[in-house]
Write a protein that holds these residues in place. Sequence first.
Motif, mmCIF file in Angstrom:
data_model
loop_
_atom_site.group_PDB
_atom_site.id
_atom_site.type_symbol
_atom_site.label_atom_id
_atom_site.label_comp_id
_atom_site.label_asym_id
_atom_site.label_seq_id
_atom_site.Cartn_x
_atom_site.Cartn_y
_atom_site.Cartn_z
ATOM 1 N N VAL A 12 0.849 -1.193 0.000
ATOM 2 C CA VAL A 12 0.000 0.000 0.000
ATOM 3 C C VAL A 12 0.884 1.242 0.000
ATOM 4 C CG1 VAL A 12 -1.771 1.300 1.220
ATOM 5 C CG2 VAL A 12 -1.897 -1.192 1.143
ATOM 6 N N LEU A 13 0.832 1.969 -1.095
ATOM 7 C CA LEU A 13 1.599 3.210 -1.231
ATOM 8 C C LEU A 13 0.834 4.408 -0.683
ATOM 9 C CD1 LEU A 13 2.962 2.736 -4.859
ATOM 10 C CD2 LEU A 13 4.355 2.844 -2.789
ATOM 11 N N GLY A 14 -0.448 4.436 -0.891
ATOM 12 C CA GLY A 14 -1.232 5.597 -0.472
ATOM 13 C C GLY A 14 -2.691 5.237 -0.274
ATOM 14 N N LEU A 15 -3.397 6.102 0.431
ATOM 15 C CA LEU A 15 -4.803 5.899 0.749
ATOM 16 C C LEU A 15 -5.553 7.222 0.659
ATOM 17 C CD1 LEU A 15 -4.397 3.795 4.035
ATOM 18 C CD2 LEU A 15 -5.101 2.891 1.815
ATOM 19 N N GLN A 16 -6.804 7.141 0.278
ATOM 20 C CA GLN A 16 -7.746 8.228 0.526
ATOM 21 C C GLN A 16 -8.620 7.769 1.678
ATOM 22 O OE1 GLN A 16 -11.265 8.959 -2.012
ATOM 23 N NE2 GLN A 16 -10.348 10.947 -2.474
ATOM 24 N N VAL A 17 -8.794 8.622 2.680
ATOM 25 C CA VAL A 17 -9.448 8.212 3.923
ATOM 26 C C VAL A 17 -10.402 9.304 4.388
ATOM 27 C CG1 VAL A 17 -9.058 7.570 6.342
ATOM 28 C CG2 VAL A 17 -7.413 6.873 4.596
ATOM 29 N N VAL A 18 -11.568 8.907 4.872
ATOM 30 C CA VAL A 18 -12.434 9.807 5.629
ATOM 31 C C VAL A 18 -12.059 9.662 7.092
ATOM 32 C CG1 VAL A 18 -14.784 10.421 6.268
ATOM 33 C CG2 VAL A 18 -14.301 9.620 3.943
ATOM 34 N N THR A 19 -11.666 10.756 7.705
ATOM 35 C CA THR A 19 -11.165 10.721 9.077
ATOM 36 C C THR A 19 -12.300 10.759 10.088
ATOM 37 O OG1 THR A 19 -11.043 13.124 9.387
ATOM 38 C CG2 THR A 19 -9.181 12.058 8.255
ATOM 39 N N GLY A 20 -11.942 10.577 11.348
ATOM 40 C CA GLY A 20 -12.907 10.643 12.425
ATOM 41 C C GLY A 20 -13.446 12.033 12.684
ATOM 42 N N THR A 21 -12.888 13.039 12.030
ATOM 43 C CA THR A 21 -13.424 14.403 12.113
ATOM 44 C C THR A 21 -14.200 14.781 10.857
ATOM 45 O OG1 THR A 21 -11.326 15.303 11.296
ATOM 46 C CG2 THR A 21 -11.611 15.189 13.683
ATOM 47 N N GLY A 22 -14.379 13.799 9.955
ATOM 48 C CA GLY A 22 -15.174 14.038 8.766
ATOM 49 C C GLY A 22 -14.427 14.654 7.605
ATOM 50 N N GLU A 23 -13.109 14.702 7.674
ATOM 51 C CA GLU A 23 -12.309 15.222 6.568
ATOM 52 C C GLU A 23 -12.003 14.103 5.572
ATOM 53 O OE1 GLU A 23 -11.641 18.451 6.316
ATOM 54 O OE2 GLU A 23 -12.732 18.721 8.203
ATOM 55 N N LEU A 24 -11.884 14.483 4.310
ATOM 56 C CA LEU A 24 -11.471 13.550 3.262
ATOM 57 C C LEU A 24 -10.035 13.891 2.903
ATOM 58 C CD1 LEU A 24 -12.322 11.263 1.314
ATOM 59 C CD2 LEU A 24 -13.045 13.040 -0.297
ATOM 60 N N VAL A 25 -9.106 12.992 3.229
ATOM 61 C CA VAL A 25 -7.680 13.305 3.096
ATOM 62 C C VAL A 25 -6.972 12.221 2.289
ATOM 63 C CG1 VAL A 25 -7.661 14.506 5.324
ATOM 64 C CG2 VAL A 25 -7.033 12.085 5.228
ATOM 65 N N ARG A 26 -5.798 12.583 1.783
ATOM 66 C CA ARG A 26 -4.929 11.629 1.090
ATOM 67 C C ARG A 26 -3.663 11.423 1.911
ATOM 68 N NH1 ARG A 26 -6.365 9.791 -3.708
ATOM 69 N NH2 ARG A 26 -8.034 10.861 -4.818
ATOM 70 N N LEU A 27 -3.298 10.170 2.068
ATOM 71 C CA LEU A 27 -2.097 9.785 2.796
ATOM 72 C C LEU A 27 -1.160 9.054 1.848
ATOM 73 C CD1 LEU A 27 -3.829 8.229 5.956
ATOM 74 C CD2 LEU A 27 -3.152 10.625 5.615
ATOM 75 N N GLY A 28 0.139 9.142 2.116
ATOM 76 C CA GLY A 28 1.100 8.362 1.349
ATOM 77 C C GLY A 28 1.552 9.060 0.090
ATOM 78 N N ARG A 29 1.844 8.256 -0.944
ATOM 79 C CA ARG A 29 2.531 8.776 -2.122
ATOM 80 C C ARG A 29 2.310 7.827 -3.297
ATOM 81 N NH1 ARG A 29 5.624 5.370 0.741
ATOM 82 N NH2 ARG A 29 7.099 4.063 -0.409
ATOM 83 N N ARG A 30 2.849 8.230 -4.455
ATOM 84 C CA ARG A 30 2.894 7.341 -5.616
ATOM 85 C C ARG A 30 4.330 7.039 -6.034
ATOM 86 N NH1 ARG A 30 -1.803 8.726 -10.037
ATOM 87 N NH2 ARG A 30 -3.603 8.384 -8.668
ATOM 88 N N THR A 31 5.265 7.697 -5.441
ATOM 89 C CA THR A 31 6.667 7.498 -5.799
ATOM 90 C C THR A 31 7.220 6.220 -5.171
ATOM 91 O OG1 THR A 31 7.274 8.894 -3.924
ATOM 92 C CG2 THR A 31 7.130 9.947 -6.090
ATOM 93 N N ALA A 32 8.314 5.724 -5.730
ATOM 94 C CA ALA A 32 8.935 4.506 -5.205
ATOM 95 C C ALA A 32 9.465 4.707 -3.795
ATOM 96 C CB ALA A 32 10.060 4.054 -6.130
ATOM 97 N N LYS A 33 9.911 5.914 -3.480
ATOM 98 C CA LYS A 33 10.437 6.233 -2.159
ATOM 99 C C LYS A 33 9.732 7.468 -1.621
ATOM 100 C CE LYS A 33 14.924 6.116 -1.642
ATOM 101 N NZ LYS A 33 16.362 6.402 -1.894
ATOM 102 N N GLY A 34 9.754 7.619 -0.302
ATOM 103 C CA GLY A 34 9.165 8.801 0.308
ATOM 104 C C GLY A 34 9.091 8.657 1.813
ATOM 105 N N VAL A 35 9.700 9.591 2.538
ATOM 106 C CA VAL A 35 9.718 9.515 4.001
ATOM 107 C C VAL A 35 9.303 10.840 4.639
ATOM 108 C CG1 VAL A 35 11.413 7.668 4.114
ATOM 109 C CG2 VAL A 35 12.213 10.024 4.010
ATOM 110 N N ALA A 36 8.469 11.609 3.936
ATOM 111 C CA ALA A 36 8.024 12.897 4.470
ATOM 112 C C ALA A 36 6.961 12.674 5.541
ATOM 113 C CB ALA A 36 7.470 13.765 3.339
#
Length: 459
Positions: free
Chosen positions: A166-190
């Motif tokens: 799993v590189l990335g997710l779109q998630v509805v949070t417990g506060t009702g926000e629609l957010v994107r997590l993660g990345r599409r790149t091979a590497k990433g540690v931000a």
Amino acid sequence: MTLTTDVVDTLRGAVPADRLVTDPDVLASYAHDEAEWAPWELPAAVVRARTAEEVQAVVRACIEHRVPVIARGAGTGLSGGANATAGAVVVSLEAMDAVLEVDELERFAVVQPGVVNDDLRAKVAEHGLWYPPDPASSPWSTIGGNVATNAGGVCCVKYGVTRDYVLGLQVVTGTGELVRLGRRTAKGVAGYDLTGLVVGSEGTLGIVTEVTVRLRPLRDPERTVAGYFDSVVAAGEAVTAVAAAGLTPSALELVDRHCLAAVDAWKNMGLSADAEVVLLGRVDTPGAAGDDEAQALLAAFEAGGASWAAVSTDAEEADALFAARRLAYPALERLGPLLTEDVCVPKAAVPAMLARIEAIGAAHDVRIANIAHAGDGNLHPLLSTPPGDDAARDRALRAFHEIIAAALEMGGTVTGEHGVGLLKRDGLAAEVSPAVLDMHRAVKAALDPHGILNPGKVF
């Protein structure tokens, strides 16, 4: 008006009318997963969402009325993780079943959570690519559910589990926000690995509405090695011998004769049940090196005490045996209530753990069939009871908890891939320290401040 009435009225104004279900008979079909004897109650409503925005609207309605919201995929879970509570809202993601993108260059796919695992694998195969995580339920379980429990499967002994892909997710949070997590790149540690945190969180930290998964090139054909053993302990010794030989097969599965007989009785596949236990190994190393690896796996089976072992020359027969492994659970479930374990122990402890399982079954007069992802120590004892036999049920539940305790004694864990859900909350509390459990609760409180996301699950 009650809270239940209020939230249903709000949902009527928040989502299209054909998404909302309140018929009690239909609600009952969405109220629980496949976990035998895990408690459940009738929800107030089911929303069959089709977009991330509809999921967001459901979560916001539940926040407004302080009503629990429970995400559900195909309902194939085995720990009660998707079970409803009275007055809750179940948001079904089964209709969000599109493969949105396949990128051949970067080797990733973007999918909605309702995509069935095998359907994703078939789709990316058209592009010469492969999605490795393959739980035994892959013909019917969904990617969203796989993400929720960090599912493993047959190939995970060599290729890893869902979180590894799993590189990335779109998630509805417990506060009702629609957010994107993660990345599409091979590497990433931000920043923190919030994607990894959500994978395996069983819907308690957010509701996944899109998944970006890493892909691999298609593999060469596998070679299959089969071995017959006179006991589960002997088969466990062969598993240890495989590890001691330094081998990492692409699959190493254990199936006992109870499972094979149940599958044969159901599907009439003509399977052999001459042995008490069958070990099924596969290697996918290409060329002559793969031939050598298959022979080394065969030698390890023989060193472990196989009464018969061979490299298969019949691909159809080999595929049938692996198909039987996948069908073992539903085949046994046809015969009566089935309580499924999911403990994982170090590979060196596999023989001793299998012996303990046999002893626990005998002590409680409970019939236990065995299947296992044996190559990584993930054991799935299946505790079978006659329909309507309450005394047998009580004995099976005691055996279930003793198996968990035995796995922990051997340095193992209470769940390798099915999740904690409802059935293993006590097991989690026994596995981790109070301080670590408090860390779990702190994360939950931070990401779900209203306490509405699948409450009562995991801990």
